[in-house]
Design an enzyme around this catalytic site. Structure first.
Site, PDB file in Angstrom:
ATOM      1  N   GLY A  57       0.837  -1.197   0.000  1.00  0.00           N
ATOM      2  CA  GLY A  57       0.000   0.000   0.000  1.00  0.00           C
ATOM      3  C   GLY A  57       0.867   1.240   0.000  1.00  0.00           C
ATOM      4  O   GLY A  57       2.022   1.198   0.430  1.00  0.00           O
ATOM      5  N   GLN A 113       2.744  10.026   1.370  1.00  0.00           N
ATOM      6  CA  GLN A 113       4.044   9.340   1.388  1.00  0.00           C
ATOM      7  C   GLN A 113       4.920   9.736   0.195  1.00  0.00           C
ATOM      8  O   GLN A 113       6.113   9.444   0.199  1.00  0.00           O
ATOM      9  CB  GLN A 113       3.860   7.819   1.404  1.00  0.00           C
ATOM     10  CG  GLN A 113       3.260   7.310   2.715  1.00  0.00           C
ATOM     11  CD  GLN A 113       3.167   5.802   2.708  1.00  0.00           C
ATOM     12  OE1 GLN A 113       2.193   5.252   2.209  1.00  0.00           O
ATOM     13  NE2 GLN A 113       4.189   5.138   3.220  1.00  0.00           N
ATOM     14  N   CYS A 132       5.767  -0.230   7.024  1.00  0.00           N
ATOM     15  CA  CYS A 132       5.384   0.932   6.231  1.00  0.00           C
ATOM     16  C   CYS A 132       6.583   1.358   5.398  1.00  0.00           C
ATOM     17  O   CYS A 132       7.701   1.401   5.906  1.00  0.00           O
ATOM     18  CB  CYS A 132       4.970   2.054   7.178  1.00  0.00           C
ATOM     19  SG  CYS A 132       4.525   3.578   6.338  1.00  0.00           S
ATOM     20  N   LEU A 133       6.338   1.692   4.132  1.00  0.00           N
ATOM     21  CA  LEU A 133       7.439   2.115   3.256  1.00  0.00           C
ATOM     22  C   LEU A 133       8.090   3.403   3.752  1.00  0.00           C
ATOM     23  O   LEU A 133       9.227   3.698   3.393  1.00  0.00           O
ATOM     24  CB  LEU A 133       6.931   2.287   1.821  1.00  0.00           C
ATOM     25  CG  LEU A 133       6.509   0.984   1.118  1.00  0.00           C
ATOM     26  CD1 LEU A 133       5.895   1.285  -0.247  1.00  0.00           C
ATOM     27  CD2 LEU A 133       7.686   0.027   0.959  1.00  0.00           C
ATOM     28  N   HIS A 182      -4.426   1.046   7.639  1.00  0.00           N
ATOM     29  CA  HIS A 182      -3.102   1.687   7.630  1.00  0.00           C
ATOM     30  C   HIS A 182      -3.050   2.852   6.639  1.00  0.00           C
ATOM     31  O   HIS A 182      -2.602   3.958   6.979  1.00  0.00           O
ATOM     32  CB  HIS A 182      -2.058   0.614   7.282  1.00  0.00           C
ATOM     33  CG  HIS A 182      -0.646   1.103   7.219  1.00  0.00           C
ATOM     34  ND1 HIS A 182       0.328   0.662   8.076  1.00  0.00           N
ATOM     35  CD2 HIS A 182      -0.035   1.984   6.378  1.00  0.00           C
ATOM     36  CE1 HIS A 182       1.481   1.276   7.774  1.00  0.00           C
ATOM     37  NE2 HIS A 182       1.282   2.063   6.750  1.00  0.00           N
ATOM     38  N   GLU A 183      -3.529   2.610   5.414  1.00  0.00           N
ATOM     39  CA  GLU A 183      -3.428   3.656   4.382  1.00  0.00           C
ATOM     40  C   GLU A 183      -4.355   4.827   4.678  1.00  0.00           C
ATOM     41  O   GLU A 183      -3.998   5.987   4.457  1.00  0.00           O
ATOM     42  CB  GLU A 183      -3.720   3.079   2.992  1.00  0.00           C
ATOM     43  CG  GLU A 183      -2.739   2.011   2.521  1.00  0.00           C
ATOM     44  CD  GLU A 183      -1.268   2.351   2.720  1.00  0.00           C
ATOM     45  OE1 GLU A 183      -0.901   3.539   2.621  1.00  0.00           O
ATOM     46  OE2 GLU A 183      -0.482   1.429   3.002  1.00  0.00           O
ATOM     47  N   HIS A 201      -2.845   7.191   7.060  1.00  0.00           N
ATOM     48  CA  HIS A 201      -1.842   8.097   6.469  1.00  0.00           C
ATOM     49  C   HIS A 201      -2.505   9.406   6.020  1.00  0.00           C
ATOM     50  O   HIS A 201      -1.888  10.472   6.068  1.00  0.00           O
ATOM     51  CB  HIS A 201      -1.199   7.455   5.233  1.00  0.00           C
ATOM     52  CG  HIS A 201       0.020   6.627   5.522  1.00  0.00           C
ATOM     53  ND1 HIS A 201       1.150   7.139   6.102  1.00  0.00           N
ATOM     54  CD2 HIS A 201       0.288   5.317   5.292  1.00  0.00           C
ATOM     55  CE1 HIS A 201       2.071   6.178   6.207  1.00  0.00           C
ATOM     56  NE2 HIS A 201       1.561   5.061   5.725  1.00  0.00           N
TER      57      HIS A 201
END
Ligand code: NI
Length: 156
Positions: free
Chosen positions: A46, A51, A88-89, A130-131, A134
Site C-alpha cells: 500500500g 508518502q 510501512c514504506l 493503515h493507508e 496516512h
C-alpha cells in the site's frame, strides 16, 4: 512509468491532514499511476499520497489480488480483531506488532469518481486501516504494542 520519492518518518508531510478530491483531472490521474508504480517498485502492499509528498486523500493497495485505488476513503464498518506484524514504506527496515479490525468496509470513490464500497479481511483490512490513517497524518508506529523492531536482512 514514473517513480516518486517515498518520504520517510521525520518528514512533516507525513503528519498533515490530506484534502478531499472534488474532481478528477489529469494531474490526479498521473498521481494515481505514479503511486501504483512506486508501490510496486518498492514491493509494498500500500502507498498513500502523503508518502510521496502530496496532501490529497488518495491511496493505493495491492495485497496480491490486483490494484485497489482509494479516493476520499472512509471506514464505515469494522469488526473482529487481528494482531500481527505491520510495516510501512515510510519507516523502512522496521516492523511492529499492531492490532487491527479483522474486517472493514470502506466507502470510497473510484477513479471515475463513482461511489463504491471496498470490503477487506485479514491483510486487506489491515492495509485499508493503515493507508486511510496516512491521510490523517498518522503512522502505524503509534499503535506498536511491543516496540519497533528491525526487519532482519533477507538472505539471498
Ligand atoms: Ni504506511
Amino acid at each position: 512509468m514514473a517513480l516518486r520519492k517515498i518520504r520517510e518518518m521525520g518528514d512533516e508531510v507525513l503528519t498533515k491532514q490530506c484534502k478531499e478530491i472534488t474532481k478528477m483531472n489529469l494531474r490526479t490521474k498521473l498521481l494515481i499511476n505514479d503511486l501504483l508504480d512506486t508501490m510496486y517498485k518498492a514491493a509494498g502492499v500500500g502507498l498513500a499520497a502523503p508518502q510521496v509528498g502530496v496532501l490529497k486523500r488518495i491511496a493505493v493497495i495491492d495485497v496480491g489480488d490486483g490494484p485497489i485505488v482509494l479516493i476520499n476513503p472512509e471506514i464505515i464498518e469494522r469488526d473482529g480483531e487481528q494482531t500481527g506484524e505491520e510495516g510501512c514504506l515510510s519507516v523502512p527496515g522496521k516492523y511492529a506488532i499492531v492490532t487491527r479490525p479483522n474486517h472493514v468496509k470502506v466507502k470510497t470513490l473510484t477513479e471515475n469518481m463513482e461511489e463504491t464500497v471496498v470490503e477487506g479481511e485479514g491483510l486487506l483490512a489491515r492495509a485499508l486501516c493503515h493507508e486511510i490513517e496516512h491521510l490523517d497524518g498518522k503512522l502505524y508506529i503509534r499503535l506498536a504494542e511491543d516496540g519497533i523492531h528491525d526487519v532482519e536482512d533477507e538472505k539471498e
